[in-house]
Design a protein around this motif. Structure first.
Motif, PDB file in Angstrom:
ATOM      1  N   LEU A   1      68.077  41.121 123.261  1.00  0.00           N
ATOM      2  CA  LEU A   1      68.528  39.746 123.434  1.00  0.00           C
ATOM      3  C   LEU A   1      69.104  39.179 122.137  1.00  0.00           C
ATOM      4  O   LEU A   1      70.117  38.469 122.157  1.00  0.00           O
ATOM      5  CB  LEU A   1      67.379  38.864 123.924  1.00  0.00           C
ATOM      6  CG  LEU A   1      66.982  39.040 125.387  1.00  0.00           C
ATOM      7  CD1 LEU A   1      65.846  38.095 125.739  1.00  0.00           C
ATOM      8  CD2 LEU A   1      68.157  38.824 126.309  1.00  0.00           C
ATOM      9  N   ALA A   2      68.472  39.483 121.021  1.00  0.00           N
ATOM     10  CA  ALA A   2      68.980  39.017 119.733  1.00  0.00           C
ATOM     11  C   ALA A   2      70.343  39.629 119.445  1.00  0.00           C
ATOM     12  O   ALA A   2      71.249  38.943 118.935  1.00  0.00           O
ATOM     13  CB  ALA A   2      67.996  39.353 118.621  1.00  0.00           C
ATOM     14  N   ASP A   3      70.528  40.897 119.780  1.00  0.00           N
ATOM     15  CA  ASP A   3      71.808  41.572 119.564  1.00  0.00           C
ATOM     16  C   ASP A   3      72.898  40.969 120.449  1.00  0.00           C
ATOM     17  O   ASP A   3      74.014  40.730 119.991  1.00  0.00           O
ATOM     18  CB  ASP A   3      71.648  43.070 119.843  1.00  0.00           C
ATOM     19  CG  ASP A   3      72.850  43.870 119.368  1.00  0.00           C
ATOM     20  OD1 ASP A   3      73.362  43.547 118.275  1.00  0.00           O
ATOM     21  OD2 ASP A   3      73.256  44.803 120.083  1.00  0.00           O
ATOM     22  N   VAL A   4      72.565  40.697 121.702  1.00  0.00           N
ATOM     23  CA  VAL A   4      73.521  40.073 122.615  1.00  0.00           C
ATOM     24  C   VAL A   4      73.911  38.694 122.107  1.00  0.00           C
ATOM     25  O   VAL A   4      75.091  38.330 122.099  1.00  0.00           O
ATOM     26  CB  VAL A   4      72.945  40.000 124.044  1.00  0.00           C
ATOM     27  CG1 VAL A   4      73.791  39.116 124.935  1.00  0.00           C
ATOM     28  CG2 VAL A   4      72.834  41.383 124.647  1.00  0.00           C
ATOM     29  N   ALA A   5      72.926  37.929 121.652  1.00  0.00           N
ATOM     30  CA  ALA A   5      73.209  36.585 121.146  1.00  0.00           C
ATOM     31  C   ALA A   5      74.077  36.630 119.893  1.00  0.00           C
ATOM     32  O   ALA A   5      75.037  35.859 119.761  1.00  0.00           O
ATOM     33  CB  ALA A   5      71.901  35.852 120.860  1.00  0.00           C
ATOM     34  N   SER A   6      73.761  37.527 118.979  1.00  0.00           N
ATOM     35  CA  SER A   6      74.564  37.606 117.751  1.00  0.00           C
ATOM     36  C   SER A   6      75.980  38.090 118.043  1.00  0.00           C
ATOM     37  O   SER A   6      76.941  37.623 117.421  1.00  0.00           O
ATOM     38  CB  SER A   6      73.888  38.498 116.716  1.00  0.00           C
ATOM     39  OG  SER A   6      73.860  39.842 117.152  1.00  0.00           O
ATOM     40  N   ASN A   7      76.135  39.014 118.999  1.00  0.00           N
ATOM     41  CA  ASN A   7      77.477  39.459 119.386  1.00  0.00           C
ATOM     42  C   ASN A   7      78.258  38.315 120.021  1.00  0.00           C
ATOM     43  O   ASN A   7      79.459  38.168 119.764  1.00  0.00           O
ATOM     44  CB  ASN A   7      77.408  40.638 120.353  1.00  0.00           C
ATOM     45  CG  ASN A   7      77.027  41.920 119.676  1.00  0.00           C
ATOM     46  OD1 ASN A   7      77.156  42.065 118.471  1.00  0.00           O
ATOM     47  ND2 ASN A   7      76.535  42.862 120.462  1.00  0.00           N
ATOM     48  N   ALA A   8      77.593  37.502 120.839  1.00  0.00           N
ATOM     49  CA  ALA A   8      78.263  36.370 121.476  1.00  0.00           C
ATOM     50  C   ALA A   8      78.708  35.352 120.423  1.00  0.00           C
ATOM     51  O   ALA A   8      79.823  34.836 120.478  1.00  0.00           O
ATOM     52  CB  ALA A   8      77.343  35.714 122.494  1.00  0.00           C
ATOM     53  N   VAL A   9      77.841  35.075 119.464  1.00  0.00           N
ATOM     54  CA  VAL A   9      78.189  34.123 118.408  1.00  0.00           C
ATOM     55  C   VAL A   9      79.364  34.641 117.591  1.00  0.00           C
ATOM     56  O   VAL A   9      80.297  33.889 117.279  1.00  0.00           O
ATOM     57  CB  VAL A   9      76.965  33.826 117.516  1.00  0.00           C
ATOM     58  CG1 VAL A   9      77.358  33.080 116.266  1.00  0.00           C
ATOM     59  CG2 VAL A   9      75.921  33.048 118.287  1.00  0.00           C
TER      60      VAL A   9
ATOM     61  N   SER B   1      81.976  36.271 126.929  1.00  0.00           N
ATOM     62  CA  SER B   1      80.703  36.286 126.203  1.00  0.00           C
ATOM     63  C   SER B   1      79.856  35.076 126.570  1.00  0.00           C
ATOM     64  O   SER B   1      78.646  35.194 126.776  1.00  0.00           O
ATOM     65  CB  SER B   1      80.942  36.300 124.695  1.00  0.00           C
ATOM     66  OG  SER B   1      81.549  37.495 124.309  1.00  0.00           O
ATOM     67  N   LEU B   2      80.491  33.916 126.650  1.00  0.00           N
ATOM     68  CA  LEU B   2      79.759  32.703 127.008  1.00  0.00           C
ATOM     69  C   LEU B   2      79.210  32.786 128.429  1.00  0.00           C
ATOM     70  O   LEU B   2      78.063  32.401 128.679  1.00  0.00           O
ATOM     71  CB  LEU B   2      80.661  31.480 126.855  1.00  0.00           C
ATOM     72  CG  LEU B   2      79.995  30.130 127.075  1.00  0.00           C
ATOM     73  CD1 LEU B   2      78.866  29.917 126.069  1.00  0.00           C
ATOM     74  CD2 LEU B   2      81.016  29.015 126.976  1.00  0.00           C
ATOM     75  N   GLN B   3      79.987  33.318 129.352  1.00  0.00           N
ATOM     76  CA  GLN B   3      79.507  33.483 130.727  1.00  0.00           C
ATOM     77  C   GLN B   3      78.339  34.463 130.787  1.00  0.00           C
ATOM     78  O   GLN B   3      77.392  34.263 131.553  1.00  0.00           O
ATOM     79  CB  GLN B   3      80.636  33.957 131.635  1.00  0.00           C
ATOM     80  CG  GLN B   3      81.658  32.889 131.931  1.00  0.00           C
ATOM     81  CD  GLN B   3      82.803  33.412 132.780  1.00  0.00           C
ATOM     82  OE1 GLN B   3      82.928  34.617 133.034  1.00  0.00           O
ATOM     83  NE2 GLN B   3      83.659  32.498 133.221  1.00  0.00           N
ATOM     84  N   THR B   4      78.381  35.504 129.979  1.00  0.00           N
ATOM     85  CA  THR B   4      77.274  36.463 129.926  1.00  0.00           C
ATOM     86  C   THR B   4      76.015  35.798 129.402  1.00  0.00           C
ATOM     87  O   THR B   4      74.926  35.968 129.966  1.00  0.00           O
ATOM     88  CB  THR B   4      77.644  37.659 129.038  1.00  0.00           C
ATOM     89  OG1 THR B   4      78.804  38.292 129.575  1.00  0.00           O
ATOM     90  CG2 THR B   4      76.513  38.666 128.961  1.00  0.00           C
ATOM     91  N   VAL B   5      76.142  35.017 128.331  1.00  0.00           N
ATOM     92  CA  VAL B   5      74.987  34.325 127.757  1.00  0.00           C
ATOM     93  C   VAL B   5      74.405  33.343 128.763  1.00  0.00           C
ATOM     94  O   VAL B   5      73.178  33.256 128.928  1.00  0.00           O
ATOM     95  CB  VAL B   5      75.381  33.624 126.441  1.00  0.00           C
ATOM     96  CG1 VAL B   5      74.295  32.671 125.973  1.00  0.00           C
ATOM     97  CG2 VAL B   5      75.681  34.655 125.375  1.00  0.00           C
ATOM     98  N   VAL B   6      75.260  32.617 129.466  1.00  0.00           N
ATOM     99  CA  VAL B   6      74.775  31.657 130.462  1.00  0.00           C
ATOM    100  C   VAL B   6      74.072  32.389 131.606  1.00  0.00           C
ATOM    101  O   VAL B   6      73.027  31.942 132.090  1.00  0.00           O
ATOM    102  CB  VAL B   6      75.940  30.783 130.981  1.00  0.00           C
ATOM    103  CG1 VAL B   6      75.532  29.977 132.203  1.00  0.00           C
ATOM    104  CG2 VAL B   6      76.420  29.862 129.878  1.00  0.00           C
ATOM    105  N   ALA B   7      74.606  33.535 132.037  1.00  0.00           N
ATOM    106  CA  ALA B   7      73.972  34.302 133.113  1.00  0.00           C
ATOM    107  C   ALA B   7      72.604  34.815 132.683  1.00  0.00           C
ATOM    108  O   ALA B   7      71.639  34.749 133.455  1.00  0.00           O
ATOM    109  CB  ALA B   7      74.862  35.466 133.529  1.00  0.00           C
ATOM    110  N   VAL B   8      72.499  35.305 131.451  1.00  0.00           N
ATOM    111  CA  VAL B   8      71.212  35.794 130.950  1.00  0.00           C
ATOM    112  C   VAL B   8      70.227  34.630 130.846  1.00  0.00           C
ATOM    113  O   VAL B   8      69.070  34.742 131.242  1.00  0.00           O
ATOM    114  CB  VAL B   8      71.379  36.510 129.592  1.00  0.00           C
ATOM    115  CG1 VAL B   8      70.047  36.782 128.940  1.00  0.00           C
ATOM    116  CG2 VAL B   8      72.159  37.803 129.780  1.00  0.00           C
ATOM    117  N   ARG B   9      70.703  33.491 130.330  1.00  0.00           N
ATOM    118  CA  ARG B   9      69.837  32.313 130.227  1.00  0.00           C
ATOM    119  C   ARG B   9      69.326  31.891 131.602  1.00  0.00           C
ATOM    120  O   ARG B   9      68.141  31.600 131.779  1.00  0.00           O
ATOM    121  CB  ARG B   9      70.597  31.152 129.592  1.00  0.00           C
ATOM    122  CG  ARG B   9      69.706  29.919 129.423  1.00  0.00           C
ATOM    123  CD  ARG B   9      70.411  28.615 129.534  1.00  0.00           C
ATOM    124  NE  ARG B   9      71.187  28.510 130.753  1.00  0.00           N
ATOM    125  CZ  ARG B   9      72.116  27.613 130.942  1.00  0.00           C
ATOM    126  NH1 ARG B   9      72.426  26.773 129.982  1.00  0.00           N
ATOM    127  NH2 ARG B   9      72.778  27.552 132.075  1.00  0.00           N
TER     128      ARG B   9
END
Length: 108
Positions: free
Chosen positions: A44-52, A85-93
């Motif tokens: 999750l941290a890796d996904v978040a940092s990649n999205a940022v 990336s934003l859509q992926t983060v929102v889906a995970v959230r």
């Protein structure tokens, strides 16, 4: 959006042993860490940092486009990557919130 989520494949090596996570096809995954994360928190941290980093890169591309230093195609591609990336983060959230709500409704 789903492609980015489904590209994460996990492989459990056996009971009582650690699991390894493969981040195949994840944009920038191998370039940022070099070693595949081994826990859910690290994934999750890796996904978040990649999205940022994707969002920052698209913002820089948009600024370059406004200044006339980048082509329209490059700006559009960067913004589309940021949107994905934003859509992926929102889906995970949304999935995490849904799982938390489901757990909170369980009888003890």
């Amino acid at each position: 959006m789903i492609d980015a989520i489904s590209s994460f494949t996990t492989r459990v090596t056996g009971p009582g042993t650690s699991s390894s996570v493969s981040l195949e096809n994840a944009p920038g995954a191998a370039a940022t860490s070099g070693v595949a994360p081994t826990s859910f928190t690290e994934v999750l941290a890796d996904v978040a940092s990649n999205a940022v980093s994707t969002l920052k890169a698209s913002e820089a591309a948009a600024i370059s486009g406004v200044e006339g230093k980048a082509s329209v195609q490059r700006v559009v591609e960067a913004i589309m990557n940021a949107e994905q990336s934003l859509q992926t983060v929102v889906a995970v959230r949304d999935k995490v919130v849904s799982a938390y709500q489901e757990i909170s409704r369980m009888a003890i």
